[in-house]
Each structure stands twice: as C-alpha cells, then as structure tokens.
Design an enzyme around this catalytic site. Structure first.
Site, PDB file in Angstrom:
ATOM      1  N   CYS A   9      40.969  40.957  25.717  1.00 22.96           N
ATOM      2  CA  CYS A   9      40.864  42.364  26.124  1.00 22.96           C
ATOM      3  C   CYS A   9      42.031  43.101  25.478  1.00 22.96           C
ATOM      4  CB  CYS A   9      40.822  42.517  27.636  1.00 22.96           C
ATOM      5  SG  CYS A   9      42.273  41.897  28.513  1.00 22.96           S
ATOM      6  N   ASN A  12      45.556  41.829  28.110  1.00 25.93           N
ATOM      7  CA  ASN A  12      45.591  40.434  28.598  1.00 25.93           C
ATOM      8  C   ASN A  12      46.248  40.305  29.976  1.00 25.93           C
ATOM      9  OD1 ASN A  12      46.887  37.190  27.469  1.00 25.93           O
ATOM     10  ND2 ASN A  12      44.938  37.633  28.430  1.00 25.93           N
ATOM     11  N   CYS A  14      44.408  42.083  32.783  1.00 22.60           N
ATOM     12  CA  CYS A  14      43.374  42.429  33.776  1.00 22.60           C
ATOM     13  C   CYS A  14      42.087  41.651  33.530  1.00 22.60           C
ATOM     14  CB  CYS A  14      43.090  43.930  33.762  1.00 22.60           C
ATOM     15  SG  CYS A  14      44.524  44.940  34.213  1.00 22.60           S
ATOM     16  N   SER A  16      40.667  39.868  30.623  1.00 24.27           N
ATOM     17  CA  SER A  16      40.544  38.547  29.969  1.00 24.27           C
ATOM     18  C   SER A  16      41.155  37.409  30.775  1.00 24.27           C
ATOM     19  CB  SER A  16      41.071  38.582  28.524  1.00 24.27           C
ATOM     20  OG  SER A  16      42.423  38.936  28.467  1.00 24.27           O
ATOM     21  N   ASP A 124      37.582  48.588  31.710  1.00 20.87           N
ATOM     22  CA  ASP A 124      39.007  48.350  31.969  1.00 20.87           C
ATOM     23  C   ASP A 124      39.396  48.949  33.330  1.00 20.87           C
ATOM     24  OD1 ASP A 124      41.691  48.040  31.897  1.00 20.87           O
ATOM     25  OD2 ASP A 124      42.020  49.204  30.068  1.00 20.87           O
TER      26      ASP A 124
HETATM   27  P1  4NP Z   1      43.206  44.763  30.175  1.00 15.60           P
HETATM   28  O1  4NP Z   1      43.747  46.110  30.838  1.00 15.60           O
HETATM   29  O2  4NP Z   1      42.936  45.085  28.727  1.00 15.60           O
HETATM   30  O3  4NP Z   1      41.951  44.453  30.922  1.00 15.60           O
HETATM   31  O4  4NP Z   1      44.304  43.741  30.356  1.00 15.60           O
HETATM   32  C1  4NP Z   1      44.828  46.829  30.298  1.00 15.60           C
HETATM   33  C2  4NP Z   1      46.099  46.496  30.678  1.00 15.60           C
HETATM   34  C3  4NP Z   1      47.169  47.214  30.180  1.00 15.60           C
HETATM   35  C4  4NP Z   1      46.945  48.264  29.310  1.00 15.60           C
HETATM   36  C5  4NP Z   1      45.655  48.580  28.924  1.00 15.60           C
HETATM   37  C6  4NP Z   1      44.593  47.863  29.433  1.00 15.60           C
HETATM   38  N1  4NP Z   1      48.047  49.022  28.821  1.00 15.60           N
HETATM   39  O5  4NP Z   1      47.800  50.007  28.119  1.00 15.60           O
HETATM   40  O6  4NP Z   1      49.191  48.693  29.109  1.00 15.60           O
END
Ligand code: 4NP
Length: 156
Positions: A9, A12, A14, A16, A124
């Site tokens: 994702c 990494n 949330c 994945s 997300d």
């Molecule tokens: P993930 O969610 O891709 O499902 O792990 C996110 C976690 C952090 C961020 C974006 C999406 N971020 O921008 O920090």
C-alpha cells in the site's frame, strides 16, 4: 517450491499489514505456511520501522490475529523475489507498474480482484477519524486472500 506474496500500500501501516497478517493467518490455518514467503511494504518510506497504525493493530487483535512486523519501503529486489504483488488501490498499482523492472516475473494484482463480492478497491482508512474503515479493510482482505488461495488450490 516456495511461492512469494507481497502486499503493498502507500504507507505500510494500515492496509498492507492487515492483508499480510490475514494471509499469514489463513495459510497457518490451512497448514501451508511452509509453502509461502510473505511480507508487506509501502510505496513510500515515511513510516519505515514503525508498527502499524493503532487502529490496524486493534482491528487485528479483535479478530485474534497476531502481527509483529514493522513498516518498510518496497525495494527493487522485491520485484524479483515475489511471485505475486498485491496493491490495494489503483494508485498502488500505477506505482508498482511504474517501478517494475523488465526482468521481473511478478504478477501484479489488485488484492480486490479476488473479492467474490467484487469490491476491487481497498480504500485508505488512514485519514478516517474512527476505525470502521479498518474493519472494512480487514473484511475485504479476508475475502480476497481466501479466494486467492482457493483459486491456486483449484489450479493444481
Ligand atoms: P496505508 O495508509 O497506505 O494503508 O498504510 C497510509 C498511511 C500513511 C500515509 C498514507 C496512507 N501517509 O501519508 O503518511
């Protein structure tokens, strides 16, 4: 021969890690853990070394699923080491395909391509205020990982 599955994702922390934990749980239940190399990674490296988001951890704990890995960014070698690389949304797939080296044999899928309920995108939930999006992500991962493994079992 060992097969490799990498769940990817953006961060990494949330989606994945939930997908990885669910996949590890299912292959353990089925007694086929030895057949698989499994990991998850983020297209971005902002959270490298961090545990998953507390809401992801709570969601897995609610379903009695253990998880102790920490976040890392995807590396060029991953494209050569894993047979199946699963993205969670279309942005993930674009990023994966952009960086795919020409000698890679990895098959890149949306994890939701395997969802028997047809929900292709695992949204997300990072910017959500609550944890409902994490539970929904868990349910989508459970359906899709189960159906993916079932589809391989039918191939042989
Ligand atoms: P993930 O969610 O891709 O499902 O792990 C996110 C976690 C952090 C961020 C974006 C999406 N971020 O921008 O920090």
């Amino acid at each position: 021969m060992t097969k490799g599955a990498l769940f990817v994702c953006l961060g990494n922390i949330c989606r994945s890690p939930i997908a990885e934990a669910v996949f590890l749980h299912i292959i353990k239940e089925r007694g086929v853990s030895e057949e698989w190399k499994v990991d998850s990674a983020g297209l971005g490296g902002w959270h490298s070394g961090n545990m998953p988001d507390p809401r992801a951890r709570a969601t897995l704990a609610n379903h009695d699923i253990q998880y102790s890995n920490t976040a890392r960014q995807i590396e060029p070698e991953d494209y050569l080491e894993y047979d199946y690389i699963f993205g969670m949304d279309n942005n993930n797939i674009s990023g994966l395909k952009r960086d795919l080296p020409p000698n890679s044999k990895a098959k890149i899928f949306l994890l939701g391509d395997f969802d028997p309920q047809g929900e292709k995108i695992i949204r997300d939930p990072y910017y959500d205020t609550g944890s409902e999006g994490f539970e929904k992500c868990y349910q989508q991962c459970l359906r899709s990982c189960t159906a993916f493994l079932d589809s391989l079992a039918k191939e042989v």
